[in-house]
Design a protein around this motif. Structure first.
Motif, PDB file in Angstrom:
ATOM      1  N   ALA A 106       0.834  -1.213   0.000  1.00  0.00           N
ATOM      2  CA  ALA A 106       0.000   0.000   0.000  1.00  0.00           C
ATOM      3  C   ALA A 106       0.866   1.260   0.000  1.00  0.00           C
ATOM      4  CB  ALA A 106      -0.933  -0.010   1.202  1.00  0.00           C
ATOM      5  N   ALA A 107       1.959   1.243   0.771  1.00  0.00           N
ATOM      6  CA  ALA A 107       2.847   2.413   0.809  1.00  0.00           C
ATOM      7  C   ALA A 107       3.495   2.630  -0.558  1.00  0.00           C
ATOM      8  CB  ALA A 107       3.913   2.221   1.887  1.00  0.00           C
ATOM      9  N   TRP A 108       3.935   1.549  -1.191  1.00  0.00           N
ATOM     10  CA  TRP A 108       4.528   1.668  -2.530  1.00  0.00           C
ATOM     11  C   TRP A 108       3.503   2.168  -3.538  1.00  0.00           C
ATOM     12  CZ3 TRP A 108       3.130  -1.396  -6.858  1.00  0.00           C
ATOM     13  CH2 TRP A 108       3.894  -1.160  -8.004  1.00  0.00           C
ATOM     14  N   ALA A 109       2.302   1.590  -3.513  1.00  0.00           N
ATOM     15  CA  ALA A 109       1.263   1.990  -4.468  1.00  0.00           C
ATOM     16  C   ALA A 109       0.865   3.451  -4.261  1.00  0.00           C
ATOM     17  CB  ALA A 109       0.051   1.080  -4.325  1.00  0.00           C
ATOM     18  N   LEU A 110       0.785   3.884  -3.013  1.00  0.00           N
ATOM     19  CA  LEU A 110       0.449   5.274  -2.720  1.00  0.00           C
ATOM     20  C   LEU A 110       1.477   6.210  -3.338  1.00  0.00           C
ATOM     21  CD1 LEU A 110      -1.147   7.469  -1.093  1.00  0.00           C
ATOM     22  CD2 LEU A 110       0.465   7.023   0.785  1.00  0.00           C
ATOM     23  N   GLU A 111       2.749   5.918  -3.112  1.00  0.00           N
ATOM     24  CA  GLU A 111       3.810   6.777  -3.641  1.00  0.00           C
ATOM     25  C   GLU A 111       3.789   6.808  -5.166  1.00  0.00           C
ATOM     26  OE1 GLU A 111       7.274   8.472  -5.122  1.00  0.00           O
ATOM     27  OE2 GLU A 111       6.777   6.344  -5.437  1.00  0.00           O
ATOM     28  N   ARG A 112       3.612   5.644  -5.807  1.00  0.00           N
ATOM     29  CA  ARG A 112       3.646   5.592  -7.269  1.00  0.00           C
ATOM     30  C   ARG A 112       2.436   6.295  -7.876  1.00  0.00           C
ATOM     31  NH1 ARG A 112       6.895   6.335  -9.606  1.00  0.00           N
ATOM     32  NH2 ARG A 112       6.442   5.180 -11.516  1.00  0.00           N
ATOM     33  N   MET A 113       1.261   6.067  -7.320  1.00  0.00           N
ATOM     34  CA  MET A 113       0.052   6.690  -7.871  1.00  0.00           C
ATOM     35  C   MET A 113       0.134   8.215  -7.772  1.00  0.00           C
ATOM     36  SD  MET A 113      -2.228   4.328  -8.909  1.00  0.00           S
ATOM     37  CE  MET A 113      -3.922   4.836  -8.637  1.00  0.00           C
ATOM     38  N   LEU A 114       0.569   8.703  -6.619  1.00  0.00           N
ATOM     39  CA  LEU A 114       0.648  10.150  -6.447  1.00  0.00           C
ATOM     40  C   LEU A 114       1.719  10.765  -7.345  1.00  0.00           C
ATOM     41  CD1 LEU A 114       0.182  10.478  -2.585  1.00  0.00           C
ATOM     42  CD2 LEU A 114      -1.452  11.127  -4.373  1.00  0.00           C
ATOM     43  N   ARG A 115       2.822  10.044  -7.547  1.00  0.00           N
ATOM     44  CA  ARG A 115       3.867  10.579  -8.418  1.00  0.00           C
ATOM     45  C   ARG A 115       3.395  10.601  -9.875  1.00  0.00           C
ATOM     46  NH1 ARG A 115       8.761  12.192  -7.757  1.00  0.00           N
ATOM     47  NH2 ARG A 115       8.859  11.390  -5.622  1.00  0.00           N
ATOM     48  N   LEU A 116       2.685   9.544 -10.292  1.00  0.00           N
ATOM     49  CA  LEU A 116       2.155   9.539 -11.658  1.00  0.00           C
ATOM     50  C   LEU A 116       1.188  10.712 -11.870  1.00  0.00           C
ATOM     51  CD1 LEU A 116       1.447   5.731 -12.237  1.00  0.00           C
ATOM     52  CD2 LEU A 116       3.448   7.063 -12.931  1.00  0.00           C
ATOM     53  N   TRP A 117       0.383  10.977 -10.849  1.00  0.00           N
ATOM     54  CA  TRP A 117      -0.569  12.103 -10.933  1.00  0.00           C
ATOM     55  C   TRP A 117       0.167  13.438 -10.980  1.00  0.00           C
ATOM     56  CZ3 TRP A 117      -2.666  15.008  -6.324  1.00  0.00           C
ATOM     57  CH2 TRP A 117      -3.672  15.927  -6.703  1.00  0.00           C
ATOM     58  N   ALA A 118       1.184  13.574 -10.124  1.00  0.00           N
ATOM     59  CA  ALA A 118       1.901  14.846 -10.025  1.00  0.00           C
ATOM     60  C   ALA A 118       2.711  15.147 -11.275  1.00  0.00           C
ATOM     61  CB  ALA A 118       2.814  14.844  -8.801  1.00  0.00           C
ATOM     62  N   THR A 119       3.114  14.111 -12.002  1.00  0.00           N
ATOM     63  CA  THR A 119       4.008  14.319 -13.155  1.00  0.00           C
ATOM     64  C   THR A 119       3.354  13.987 -14.485  1.00  0.00           C
ATOM     65  OG1 THR A 119       4.869  12.061 -12.957  1.00  0.00           O
ATOM     66  CG2 THR A 119       6.034  13.792 -11.724  1.00  0.00           C
ATOM     67  N   ASP A 120       2.052  13.649 -14.473  1.00  0.00           N
ATOM     68  CA  ASP A 120       1.387  13.176 -15.692  1.00  0.00           C
ATOM     69  C   ASP A 120       2.143  11.987 -16.284  1.00  0.00           C
ATOM     70  OD1 ASP A 120      -0.783  14.974 -15.822  1.00  0.00           O
ATOM     71  OD2 ASP A 120       0.559  16.554 -16.521  1.00  0.00           O
ATOM     72  N   GLY A 121       2.622  11.108 -15.399  1.00  0.00           N
ATOM     73  CA  GLY A 121       3.428   9.974 -15.843  1.00  0.00           C
ATOM     74  C   GLY A 121       2.598   8.732 -16.112  1.00  0.00           C
ATOM     75  N   ALA A 122       3.308   7.644 -16.421  1.00  0.00           N
ATOM     76  CA  ALA A 122       2.662   6.355 -16.680  1.00  0.00           C
ATOM     77  C   ALA A 122       3.485   5.263 -16.004  1.00  0.00           C
ATOM     78  CB  ALA A 122       2.577   6.091 -18.186  1.00  0.00           C
ATOM     79  N   LEU A 123       2.869   4.115 -15.778  1.00  0.00           N
ATOM     80  CA  LEU A 123       3.571   2.995 -15.156  1.00  0.00           C
ATOM     81  C   LEU A 123       4.806   2.621 -15.964  1.00  0.00           C
ATOM     82  CD1 LEU A 123       0.527   0.739 -14.188  1.00  0.00           C
ATOM     83  CD2 LEU A 123       1.988   2.024 -12.613  1.00  0.00           C
TER      84      LEU A 123
END
Length: 400
Positions: A54-71
């Motif tokens: 959950a901690a990893w998913a939280l960090e990745r999801m928020l970073r993708l949102w903040a940077t308009d990124g993708a997996l």
């Protein structure tokens, strides 16, 4: 351009705020456990794993949102690894994917609760990122889960060993999930079962045990019961063999252990959802039993294990249950004369003295002692078994 940069700054502020708050991960995990039944009763080890994911998913999801990124490819590899692990431990893929959906919903609630909240454009970006990410991870994880399940089913023996490893480590959510996992392997676990833990009689001088040793012992014991309806399995934990057998097969184990210079403890009075407890009882019994508790013609059982746990100050059940396990039929009203004979024998120390106290012929008292041994499978004349019987009659409600 400036407007977009401003939006990213706002998202980054929210990202940092949520990453820094430990309650957010706790909220995601709590939501999953509340809404996905397969996650409701996880043991401590699996719960730690869920928190880490959950901690990893939280960090990745928020970073993708903040940077308009993708997996990234690394993200996809991790998701496939998580799915493969869930296939190996039997957690249903539908439950796993639902857990991610629930967590993402909880995440959007946390984002909306920030002060100030995201504006409409950032909220739309969050929704789009969440949908796209969930779609990708669902495809990747479902494919990896299916592939791993097929591999495990093809190597059925290995899959059954993994199942037993998970059971004795307490890594299962419920009897229902356990039954489903066994069914996917075409297996029906023995119920009632016997969990046998065995080790070399001379651990320091022996050559140790292997999976081949476990498989050979398993084949010997199951061939004696002829029960083709259930699936027995075996694994190795350190220097010990662990076998899950039909209860009837466990009763034939002493001879097979003796032939292989092994000694063991068999627990058969715990339900399927307490296999981890059964393993701990048996393993602790082998750790703590004195040398005279072992005998070539028998092995330690539930009663011995519970007495040893009680003596170590770690009782795993109530005194009443321990007493009933050891005394068995002697507690029935029609056999109280046998319980009286046992109590008097233990108090006086000899059959002759006990017979005199009860006003019986010594042969009558000895006959009663033989009946006690037949009914309890414990010989009052054996030092260790006499101790277990003495403890049982002392702690039971009929002691007075």
């Amino acid at each position: 351009m400036n407007e977009r940069a401003g939006g990213r700054e706002a998202r980054e502020r929210i990202r940092q705020e949520l990453i820094a708050a430990p309650r957010v991960v706790a909220a995601l995990v709590a939501a999953v456990r509340a809404q996905v039944p397969a996650y409701a009763a996880l043991d401590d080890e699996r719960l730690r794993e869920v928190r880490a994911i959950a901690a990893w998913a939280l960090e990745r999801m928020l970073r993708l949102w903040a940077t308009d990124g993708a997996l990234t490819p690394a993200d996809l590899r991790r998701l496939r690894g998580i799915a493969a692990a869930r296939a190996a431990d039997g957690r249903p893929v539908q439950a796993v994917l639902r857990a991610y959906r629930v967590a993402v919903t909880a995440l959007t609630d946390e984002v909306a609760a920030c002060t100030p909240p995201p504006d409409a454009a950032d909220a739309f970006a969050l929704a789009r990122m969440a949908l796209t990410t969930l779609d990708t991870l669902s495809e990747e994880m479902a494919a990896a889960y299916t592939a791993t399940s097929e591999d495990l089913a093809a190597d059925r023996d290995r899959a059954l060993r993994l199942l037993l490893d998970d059971l004795i480590a307490g890594r299962h959510a419920s009897v229902g999930a356990l039954t489903d996992r066994a069914a996917r392997l075409g297996a029906q676990l023995p119920d009632p079962y016997c969990l046998l833990v065995a080790e070399p009689t001379e651990p320091d001088g022996g050559t140790g045990v292997t999976q081949e040793t476990a498989a050979e012992l398993l084949a010997t014991l199951t061939s004696r019961t002829g029960d083709a309806q259930v699936t027995s399995t075996a694994t190795v934990r350190g220097s010990r063999l662990v076998l899950m057998l039909p209860a009837a097969a466990g009763r034939t184990a002493p001879e097979a252990l003796r032939e292989r210079a092994l000694r063991g403890c068999a627990v058969s009075d715990e339900p399927l959802d307490r296999i981890a407890v059964a393993h701990r009882l048996a393993a602790d019994a082998l750790d703590t039993a004195p040398a005279h508790a072992h005998h070539p013609a028998r092995m330690l059982t539930d009663g011995d294990a519970h007495v040893l746990a009680l003596l170590a100050g770690r009782p795993a059940t109530t005194p009443d249950r321990i007493s009933r396990l050891l005394l068995g039929p002697l507690v029935h009203a029609g056999r109280r004369h046998l319980l009286e004979a046992l109590t008097t024998y233990l108090d006086t120390g000899s059959a002759t003295a006990a017979a005199r106290t009860l006003g019986l012929h010594p042969q009558s008292l000895r006959y009663r002692l033989r009946r006690i041994a037949e009914l309890t499978h414990r010989d009052p004349r054996d030092p260790w078994q006499r101790l277990t019987l003495d403890i049982a009659r002392t702690i039971g409600p009929w002691a007075s």
